[in-house]
Design an enzyme around this catalytic site. Structure first.
Site, PDB file in Angstrom:
ATOM      1  N   SER A  14       0.817  -1.236   0.000  1.00 15.11           N
ATOM      2  CA  SER A  14       0.000   0.000   0.000  1.00 15.11           C
ATOM      3  C   SER A  14       0.840   1.271   0.000  1.00 15.11           C
ATOM      4  O   SER A  14       0.468   2.262   0.634  1.00 15.11           O
ATOM      5  CB  SER A  14      -0.958   0.043   1.208  1.00 15.11           C
ATOM      6  OG  SER A  14      -1.740  -1.096   1.244  1.00 15.11           O
ATOM      7  N   TYR A  54     -13.311  -6.930  -0.105  1.00 13.87           N
ATOM      8  CA  TYR A  54     -12.559  -6.792   1.148  1.00 13.87           C
ATOM      9  C   TYR A  54     -11.122  -7.259   0.976  1.00 13.87           C
ATOM     10  O   TYR A  54     -10.210  -6.800   1.647  1.00 13.87           O
ATOM     11  CB  TYR A  54     -13.207  -7.600   2.278  1.00 13.87           C
ATOM     12  CG  TYR A  54     -14.496  -6.982   2.750  1.00 13.87           C
ATOM     13  CD1 TYR A  54     -14.509  -5.693   3.292  1.00 13.87           C
ATOM     14  CD2 TYR A  54     -15.689  -7.662   2.646  1.00 13.87           C
ATOM     15  CE1 TYR A  54     -15.681  -5.105   3.709  1.00 13.87           C
ATOM     16  CE2 TYR A  54     -16.869  -7.084   3.068  1.00 13.87           C
ATOM     17  CZ  TYR A  54     -16.870  -5.803   3.600  1.00 13.87           C
ATOM     18  OH  TYR A  54     -18.027  -5.228   3.997  1.00 13.87           O
ATOM     19  N   GLU A 149       5.822 -15.303  -3.305  1.00 15.37           N
ATOM     20  CA  GLU A 149       5.168 -15.283  -4.631  1.00 15.37           C
ATOM     21  C   GLU A 149       5.873 -14.376  -5.630  1.00 15.37           C
ATOM     22  O   GLU A 149       5.778 -14.576  -6.837  1.00 15.37           O
ATOM     23  CB  GLU A 149       3.715 -14.800  -4.533  1.00 15.37           C
ATOM     24  CG  GLU A 149       2.770 -15.743  -3.849  1.00 15.37           C
ATOM     25  CD  GLU A 149       2.515 -15.325  -2.413  1.00 15.37           C
ATOM     26  OE1 GLU A 149       3.434 -14.729  -1.809  1.00 15.37           O
ATOM     27  OE2 GLU A 149       1.430 -15.598  -1.902  1.00 15.37           O
ATOM     28  N   GLY A 354     -22.736  -4.180  -7.320  1.00 15.44           N
ATOM     29  CA  GLY A 354     -22.473  -5.138  -6.249  1.00 15.44           C
ATOM     30  C   GLY A 354     -23.098  -6.493  -6.524  1.00 15.44           C
ATOM     31  O   GLY A 354     -23.791  -6.696  -7.520  1.00 15.44           O
ATOM     32  N   CYS A 381     -25.260  -0.251 -12.270  1.00 13.77           N
ATOM     33  CA  CYS A 381     -25.318  -1.718 -12.314  1.00 13.77           C
ATOM     34  C   CYS A 381     -26.306  -2.260 -11.289  1.00 13.77           C
ATOM     35  O   CYS A 381     -27.507  -2.098 -11.477  1.00 13.77           O
ATOM     36  CB  CYS A 381     -23.922  -2.305 -12.186  1.00 13.77           C
ATOM     37  SG  CYS A 381     -23.816  -3.891 -13.023  1.00 13.77           S
ATOM     38  N   GLN A 385     -30.453  -1.992 -10.994  1.00 16.00           N
ATOM     39  CA  GLN A 385     -31.365  -3.117 -10.767  1.00 16.00           C
ATOM     40  C   GLN A 385     -32.226  -2.867  -9.530  1.00 16.00           C
ATOM     41  O   GLN A 385     -33.434  -3.120  -9.544  1.00 16.00           O
ATOM     42  CB  GLN A 385     -30.551  -4.408 -10.642  1.00 16.00           C
ATOM     43  CG  GLN A 385     -29.781  -4.727 -11.937  1.00 16.00           C
ATOM     44  CD  GLN A 385     -28.885  -5.955 -11.834  1.00 16.00           C
ATOM     45  OE1 GLN A 385     -28.756  -6.573 -10.784  1.00 16.00           O
ATOM     46  NE2 GLN A 385     -28.251  -6.305 -12.944  1.00 16.00           N
ATOM     47  N   HIS A 507     -20.929   0.437 -16.318  1.00 14.22           N
ATOM     48  CA  HIS A 507     -20.067   1.087 -15.316  1.00 14.22           C
ATOM     49  C   HIS A 507     -19.379   2.318 -15.914  1.00 14.22           C
ATOM     50  O   HIS A 507     -18.231   2.223 -16.362  1.00 14.22           O
ATOM     51  CB  HIS A 507     -19.010   0.099 -14.810  1.00 14.22           C
ATOM     52  CG  HIS A 507     -19.578  -0.973 -13.947  1.00 14.22           C
ATOM     53  ND1 HIS A 507     -19.732  -0.831 -12.589  1.00 14.22           N
ATOM     54  CD2 HIS A 507     -20.068  -2.192 -14.262  1.00 14.22           C
ATOM     55  CE1 HIS A 507     -20.281  -1.924 -12.095  1.00 14.22           C
ATOM     56  NE2 HIS A 507     -20.500  -2.773 -13.078  1.00 14.22           N
ATOM     57  N   GLU A 509     -18.084   4.723 -14.482  1.00 17.11           N
ATOM     58  CA  GLU A 509     -16.951   5.211 -13.674  1.00 17.11           C
ATOM     59  C   GLU A 509     -15.603   4.800 -14.259  1.00 17.11           C
ATOM     60  O   GLU A 509     -14.586   5.436 -13.974  1.00 17.11           O
ATOM     61  CB  GLU A 509     -17.076   4.727 -12.217  1.00 17.11           C
ATOM     62  CG  GLU A 509     -16.882   3.221 -11.968  1.00 17.11           C
ATOM     63  CD  GLU A 509     -18.146   2.406 -12.109  1.00 17.11           C
ATOM     64  OE1 GLU A 509     -19.082   2.849 -12.806  1.00 17.11           O
ATOM     65  OE2 GLU A 509     -18.224   1.299 -11.531  1.00 17.11           O
TER      66      GLU A 509
HETATM   67  N1  GLN Z   1     -25.156  -8.678  -9.303  1.00  9.60           N
HETATM   68  C1  GLN Z   1     -25.661  -7.988 -10.463  1.00  9.60           C
HETATM   69  C2  GLN Z   1     -25.493  -8.799 -11.736  1.00  9.60           C
HETATM   70  O1  GLN Z   1     -24.697  -9.716 -11.775  1.00  9.60           O
HETATM   71  C3  GLN Z   1     -25.009  -6.630 -10.616  1.00  9.60           C
HETATM   72  C4  GLN Z   1     -23.560  -6.689 -10.956  1.00  9.60           C
HETATM   73  C5  GLN Z   1     -22.827  -5.384 -10.748  1.00  9.60           C
HETATM   74  O2  GLN Z   1     -23.323  -4.480 -10.057  1.00  9.60           O
HETATM   75  N2  GLN Z   1     -21.630  -5.278 -11.247  1.00  9.60           N
HETATM   76  O3  GLN Z   1     -26.117  -8.532 -12.714  1.00  9.60           O
END
Ligand code: GLN
Length: 557
Positions: A14, A54, A149, A354, A381, A385, A507, A509
């Site tokens: 880091s 994580y 490694e 997520g 994403c 949804q 995405h 970003e």
């Molecule tokens: N879990 C959701 C999917 O697989 C969204 C994926 C994400 O946010 N990258 O479609």
């Protein structure tokens, strides 16, 4: 002849090797050189796609669909280096490839060994970036010198200078010079040990970049130079930047790092032109207003889990001359405390991507709050949804509407598995990944932002908005404003009656730069600025940040 720069790290992880490598890339590009960037990661996973945030922070997705280390995000934000599958290799990929060759009989009769077979494979992936148009390849070695490694990678880059000639290779070692409070002084010994370890392997670093909290005295630099066998001008101090990571290239230029590199590699170039970079820092330092954005996610307490989103928000702030105060909030906390308490006072709410069910209901509650209170909302994403789930349940009145990712038997699967995903069982690299075209609807918020008819954005998902519900949603006020060119896959939804409610399946970003904000992030922050202006600038409206941060949850998978 393409030149090679290898960046290694020592003492601790880091240290910001990725950021430093990206800054070097930027400085060289601004000297008119064409640069390619690459990261070699010593862990065994084939790619970070299957790792928890994580463990690894964000997974950075490229146009070609490769799922890569988040350092590649720095490379793309700082440089114009074209990034592809060849820009990130892991021990897993290296071994996989050698083992496949062995099965095909390529090494018939031989014992396959780390040296030379694994090291040759590593050297080959570096050479893959060499071509007539590339002046410099910068290869960052993940991990820390001394890790088991890392050894084959270090051995391979040691051999590299034998293969291409010493004058064509440069080794930069990033190290830590810690400040010991009790002793009241900086300590150079960890750096001496780390360089000692490198030299044992046969690598004499050409340049040392010393990360430090405090200024390093001339005397300490001399000591480091003497013990580590480098000239004093090659001991470069890199102090922590309190204000912004975008200061790093300027600080390194001030220390003449770019000059040192080009001299050592015999590259004759003009001085680096950092005017754009200086302008962006000027704008960042002189905002005309402050706004606050809540990022409600499952991994809010992890600073690297939504790295590119935080960066893209900052870029949009620079674009709008606004200081964006980003407050990450755990979605489970919203379930416990309620959106009113946690989200009142924000100028915008963003729900990132997520996987998995934890915290989903908190996201749904946050979206309802943004929709009903007319707070600018940006869903990405999984954020899109969950926006569809919320709208389905609370506006279209589809009781129990859900995604089949979380409830296989939902009576209203407003989000369902993509057709192409139905027979896939392997987890690694099997999502709908990478750049896909999307056609924008005339008169939509999305089109107003992009000012284009067709766009290309990066994807990483298995589920999609179920088009069966499209007309029902539209009749209630949520429209599809972007689809795949065949019109079948909904890529963007929005609520035209809302001041700014846009949610995207992709995405954005990953395509934002500090010098060129992404159009949707720019539009979102503009809407947040408008909201702040229309409410008047009252500090009592500020969110309860300290309290929000104090209410922490234990990390879970
Ligand atoms: N879990 C959701 C999917 O697989 C969204 C994926 C994400 O946010 N990258 O479609």
């Amino acid at each position: 002849m393409t030149k090679h720069i290898f960046v290694t790290g020592g003492v601790v992880s880091s240290l910001g090797k990725g950021l430093t490598s990206a800054s070097i890339g930027l400085l060289l590009e601004q000297r008119g050189l064409s640069v390619k960037m690459q990261k070699l990661d010593p862990y065994i996973n084939v790619d970070p796609g299957t790792m928890s945030p994580y463990q690894h922070g964000e997974v950075y997705v490229l146009d070609d669909g490769s799922e890569t280390d988040l350092d590649l995000g720095h490379y793309e934000r700082f440089t114009n280096s074209p990034l592809t599958r060849d820009s990130n290799y892991t021990t897993g990929q290296i071994y996989l490839s050698v083992i496949e060759k062995e099965r095909h009989g390529e090494f018939l009769g031989k014992t396959v060994q780390v040296i030379p077979h694994i090291t040759n494979e590593i050297k080959n992936v570096v050479k893959r970036l060499v071509d007539d148009d590339t002046d410099v390849v910068i290869t960052e070695i993940g991990g820390t010198v001394g890790d088991i490694e890392s050894q084959p990678f270090l051995e391979a880059i040691r051999q590299f200078s034998q293969d291409v000639g010493k004058d064509n290779c440069l080794y930069i070692h990033l190290t830590l010079v810690p400040y010991l409070k009790a002793a009241g002084e900086l300590k150079t010994k960890p750096t001496q040990h780390s360089v000692g370890q490198l030299r044992e392997i046969g690598i004499q670093p050409d340049i040392l970049i010393c990360r430090t909290e405090q200024e390093i005295s001339r005397e300490d630099c001399e000591k480091i130079a003497l013990f580590c066998n480098v000239p004093i001008e090659a001991v470069i101090e890199e102090k922590d930047m309190d204000f912004s990571i975008y200061e790093v290239p300027l600080a390194l230029k001030e220390r003449k790092l770019d000059e040192l590199i080009t001299d050592r590699l015999n590259l004759s170039t003009p001085e680096a032109d950092l005017e754009d970079w200086k302008t962006l820092l000027h704008d960042l330092r002189n905002p005309q207003q402050e706004i606050s954005i809540a990022v409600v996610g499952k991994y809010a307490e992890h600073k690297d889990a939504y790295k590119s989103i935080y960066e893209a928000l900052d870029h949009a702030g620079i674009h709008n001359r606004a200081q964006v105060r980003i407050v990450p909030i755990q979605s489970e906390l919203v379930e416990r405390e309620g959106p009113e308490r946690l989200l009142s006072g924000f100028d915008g709410i963003l729900i990132p991507g997520g996987f998995g069910e934890r915290g989903i209901e908190g996201k749904v509650q946050s979206i309802r709050f943004a929709r009903e209170r007319e707070i600018p909302f940006f869903g990405i994403c999984l954020g899109m949804q969950t926006a569809c789930i919320e709208f389905g349940r609370n506006v279209v009145k589809l009781d129990g509407a859900h995604s089949t990712e979380f409830d296989k038997n939902t009576p209203h699967p407003v989000i369902c598995l993509l057709d192409e995903q139905k027979n896939i069982t392997d987890m690694g690299g099997t999502m709908r990944l990478g750049a896909q075209p999307c056609v924008l609807e005339e008169g939509s918020q999305a089109k107003a932002c992009y000012q284009l008819n067709e766009i290309s954005e990066r994807h990483r998902h298995r589920y999609e908005f179920n088009h069966v519900y499209r007309s029902q949603f539209a009749a209630h006020g949520m429209t599809v404003s972007g689809t795949s060119p065949d019109g079948l896959l909904p890529e963007i939804v929005e609520i035209p009656e809302h001041p700014w409610f846009v949610a995207v399946q992709f995405h954005p970003e990953f395509k934002s730069k500090p010098t060129k904000s992404h159009p949707l992030f720019a539009g979102f922050i503009q809407a947040a600025v408008n909201r702040r202006a229309s409410r008047g600038d009252s500090s009592t409206d500020q969110p309860v940040n300290e309290e929000v941060e104090a209410l922490d949850l234990d990390p879970a998978e």
